[in-house]
Design an enzyme around this catalytic site. Structure first.
Site: not given
Ligand SMILES: *[C@@H]1O[C@H](CO)[C@@H](O)[C@H](O)[C@H]1NC(C)=O
Ligand SMILES: *[C@@H]1O[C@H](CO)[C@@H](O)[C@H](O)[C@H]1NC(C)=O
Ligand SMILES: *[C@@H]1O[C@H](CO)[C@@H](O)[C@H](O)[C@H]1NC(C)=O
Ligand SMILES: *[C@@H]1O[C@H](CO)[C@@H](O)[C@H](O)[C@H]1NC(C)=O
Ligand SMILES: *[C@@H]1O[C@H](CO)[C@@H](O)[C@H](O)[C@H]1NC(C)=O
Ligand SMILES: *[C@@H]1O[C@H](CO)[C@@H](O)[C@H](O)[C@H]1NC(C)=O
Ligand SMILES: *[C@@H]1O[C@H](CO)[C@@H](O)[C@H](O)[C@H]1NC(C)=O
Length: 743
Positions: A139, A203, A528
């Site tokens: 990520d 994220h 996600s």
């Protein structure tokens, strides 16, 4: 219309360009990955072999040396290099090469969620083993300043851990929660200055804390979603592989992260990144996941955010757990009140609390600038369309879209955006904002048009029960699978709407430069966010069944999943087996296991040649040496799928399946089939008697339907189901019949 893509990843069409300023050739070298199959037994040999291969197509030794970008030798055999088209062609023809594909750049595609999944704080845990589980996350890095990454109560990393922690730049180092953090910055096209594993995007902190974040009481986003934040396996360890940067996630880096992760001793991999490629071996995620599967590591991937359209599911190789997004049973809504007392609950995550009872409101039509030409509609509230004097100090009603920066620059203090399409997802805005449906738009405009000094107020968002749950998020990518018509995808869904989890203070809540809110939590949506829930559930199951294969864990999660409501007729093409139910998955009763050989048999059935398999497996397996398997799909998959093109053809297929008893030693399972009229599903035998644990029993499922079976239905899909039960366990498999849509 809704900005879903903001925080989610999909393929960027751009390919990497890099040209040598060498020679007179005007041909451009591009970055490619050359995949050679199974990891070499000797790394040094592999590097020499890779170099010889490159030199065989680039005669000039110094150019060949310069063209090399990266070498992968730990978990598989591959290298990245800048190549000209004829060099690519020559490498493709070389019998030692499995595949050559351009390196692409992909984009990235919660407290309540674990309670909703029936995993309260008090859920039974196998803490000793859970704290030995390491989850690898590919990520954007990790922000250690978020409380979710504290390591209170955790001992030193498990002894199997072989990975690293790169303490560079502003990244302050790992702890016993985040035991590994590495970054990959090998893409010659856009090298990062001051690279480190630090998350400056949010994220990666969000996904990794959803999996294994520590338990933190009183977490919220500016008071919204208040509760105890925690991951699904709060005692497990996180290994962060930073492969995504502001430019996206390059295949070169993704493959490098996977090469390390598989070798580092991790148990589960989570990848919330867009997939690419039409084959299984021109996609680093599929390649990495295959080698991970061979080592018993399950890879969970996001299905993509391109729904509700069909044929949009990504990361669909059968050895990947492909995850779509479902709703929670609670949702964020933003109350709105007009001066005439009419109220509505809009969609948004609005952290701003009003400090006045009511504010002036106007519409884009009324506030339109007098200088715009009469055939331009001001309704979208785009730059240049509105009159500062008419907007200043007011809430503006816009259609379908609005530029908040522009409205703020005119002195606007709020925005209501009307949507034609129904939405089910809320997003954080940089000002008081809410999406409204066309009926409340009419109510609002009728009031605004007919009132001298109209007023309204947009309140801070509230979390309210969502009676429609569980449903599949409209943005979640749907099947059919474009990589193989034999396997239903996505496999499963997990919550991906309005998930509260850790964030990075190095980026504003919306990522917008003029947003000055920074927090260690954020509420975001996307597949996600769904993928890490499944990675955590897999880790949870593994903590009770450390010896299960990745296919067994996948089967346990799929056959125990919760049935979903059919909202848009796409049914299993949207949710696969259903929504994860981690605690039920601990006791699935029976599992559909698959070995590496089973996957090879599947690849043979799909037309992959013997030569390729030979390299891919390094044990000289060829399709002719693999025992034939007569079934329709040739894989021992927990779902059954039939796809066909001609509506006038008869449907007829046989599936062979083998289940392993992991329930009670002495048990008798009976098959129950539910099927629509005219679809015949027969199971032989329809009774399986077990006398031992780990005993295997095989059965055959035949499906038959007359021509034009699907013509008689409104949709081009129809589902049936098979359930094995011993009275205590329910082992459920959806059966989906799908007529290919014209594409
Ligand atoms: C570290 O953070 C400081 C302050 O935010 C910043 O000025 C600096 O550029 C950062 N250094 C690196 C190497 O990223
Ligand atoms: C939104 O408005 C700002 C400020 O007027 C402008 O700079 C920006 O380009 C606009 N964005 C879009 C997508 O039009
Ligand atoms: C708007 O509301 C008015 C008054 O309730 C109603 O007469 C009209 O049909 C509505 N228009 C639309 C487009 O719904
Ligand atoms: C309100 O007035 C605008 C023009 O200012 C018009 O375009 C719109 O249709 C009106 N809407 C209603 C519901 O009256
Ligand atoms: C594969 O074949 C090669 C030569 O054909 C042989 O040297 C090698 O030992 C074989 N490998 C295995 C695992 O059988
Ligand atoms: C299927 O059969 C019907 C009637 O027999 C015919 O009209 C139609 O064109 C056929 N469809 C296809 C795709 O062959
Ligand atoms: C079942 O098939 C028969 C003949 O093949 C047809 O007449 C009937 O409409 C079908 N029923 C359904 C529910 O599809």
């Amino acid at each position: 219309m809704v900005p879903i893509c903001m925080l989610t990843l999909f393929l960027l069409a751009t390919q990497l360009h890099w040209s040598f300023t060498h020679g007179s050739s005007d041909q451009v070298r591009k970055a490619y990955i050359v995949y050679l199959g199974e990891a070499p037994r000797l790394r040094s040999n592999a590097v020499v072999h890779q170099h010889n291969l490159l030199s065989s197509v680039i005669k000039d030794e110094s150019i060949a040396r310069q063209a090399r970008i990266h070498s992968y030798t730990k978990s598989f055999n591959a290298f990245a290099a800048n190549l000209l088209p004829d060099e690519v062609q020559k490498l493709k023809e070389n019998k030692n090469v499995v595949s050559v594909f351009p390196s692409r750049v992909r984009k990235l595609h919660t407290t309540r969620s674990w309670d909703y999944l029936k995993m309260p704080l008090s859920v039974k845990r196998n803490l000793k083993i859970e704290s030995n589980i390491i989850v690898g996350v590919l990520d954007t890095g990790v922000y250690m300043g978020a409380p979710s990454f504290n390591d209170k109560g955790l001992g030193p990393p498990p002894s199997k851990w072989k990975g690293r922690c790169q303490v560079v730049g502003n990244f302050t180092g790992c702890n016993n929660k985040v035991i590994g953090a590495t970054f990959y910055n090998n893409d010659p096209n856009s090298p990062q200055r001051n690279p480190s594993p630090l998350d400056d995007d949010g994220h990666g902190s969000h996904t990794s804390s959803t999996i294994a974040g520590a338990t933190v009481a009183g977490a919220s986003l500016y008071g919204l979603g208040k509760g105890t934040a925690r991951g699904g396996v709060p005692s497990a360890r996180i290994a962060m592989y930073k492969v995504c940067w502001a430019r996206g996630c390059s295949d070169i880096d993704l493959l490098a992260g996977l090469d390390d992760a598989i070798d580092d001793g991790i148990d589960v991999i989570s990848i919330s990144i867009g997939g690419a490629g039409n084959g299984f071996f021109d996609d680093p995620i599929a390649i990495g996941a295959f080698h991970a599967m061979k080592k018993g590591i399950l890879t969970a991937c996001s299905a993509g955010n391109s729904g509700p359209y069909v044929y949009t599911v990504q990361n669909a190789a059968p050895w990947i757990m492909t995850v779509g997004a479902s709703s929670l049973d609670m949702e964020f809504r933003t109350p709105i009140k007009l001066g005439n007392g009419k109220e509505n609950a809009g969609f948004s995550i609005n952290t701003f609390a009003p400090n006045k009872k009511l504010y002036p409101i106007t519409s884009a039509a009324i506030a339109a600038s007098s200088t715009i030409s009469p055939n331009v509609s001001p309704w979208g509230c785009n730059v240049g369309l509105l009159d500062r004097k008419k907007v200043n100090g007011k809430i503006v009603v816009c259609k379908e879209a609005a530029n908040e920066t522009y409205i703020k620059s005119l002195g606007g203090i709020g925005v209501l955006i009307s949507l034609i399409e129904k939405t089910d997802t809320s997003f954080t805005a940089t000002m008081p904002e809410a999406y409204i449906d066309s009926s409340f738009e009419n109510t609002t405009l009728t009031y605004v048009n007919s009132t001298k000094a109209p007023q309204a107020v947009i309140y801070q968002s509230k979390r309210i029960p969502n009676a429609a749950a569980p449903f599949v998020a409209s943005f979640s990518s749907r099947g059919p699978n474009t990589q193989t018509s034999a396997i239903l995808k996505p496999d499963i869904v997990a919550p991906g709407i309005d998930i509260l989890a850790a964030y990075s203070k190095l980026v504003s809540l919306t990522g917008d430069p003029d947003d000055n809110r920074f927090d260690v939590y954020n509420i975001i949506s996307g597949t996600s966010m769904a993928c890490p829930h499944v990675a955590a559930a897999a880790a949870y199951v593994k903590s009770f069944h450390p010896d299960w294969s990745s296919s067994a864990i996948k089967s346990a999660l799929m056959t125990t999943a919760t049935e979903m409501k059919v909202k848009d007729g796409l049914a299993e093409l949207a949710y696969g087996a259903g929504q994860i139910d981690p605690t039920s998955a601990l006791q699935p009763g029976l599992i559909y296991d698959s070995s590496t050989l089973d996957y090879i048999r599947f690849l043979c059935n799909e037309g992959y040649t013997g030569t390729i398999l030979n390299l891919f497996t390094e044990d000289n397996t060829t399709c002719s040496s693999v025992p034939k398997f007569g079934g329709y799909d040739s894989l021992n998959y927990p779902t059954l799928y039939y796809q066909y093109d001609d509506p006038n053809s008869t449907i007829s297929a046989i599936y062979y399946r083998t289940v392993t008893n992991v329930g009670f030693r002495n048990s008798i399972y009976k098959a129950t089939v539910t099927a629509p009229k005219n679809l015949t599903v027969t199971v032989v035998p329809n009774k399986l008697s077990f006398t031992q644990l780990h005993q295997k029993k095989s059965f055959k499922v035949t499906i038959k339907a007359p021509p034009q079976f699907l013509q008689t239905f409104q949709y081009t899909h129809r589902s049936a189901s098979l359930e094995w039960s011993d009275g205590r366990h329910r082992v459920k498999s959806p059966i989906l019949i799908s007529l290919s849509a014209p594409r």
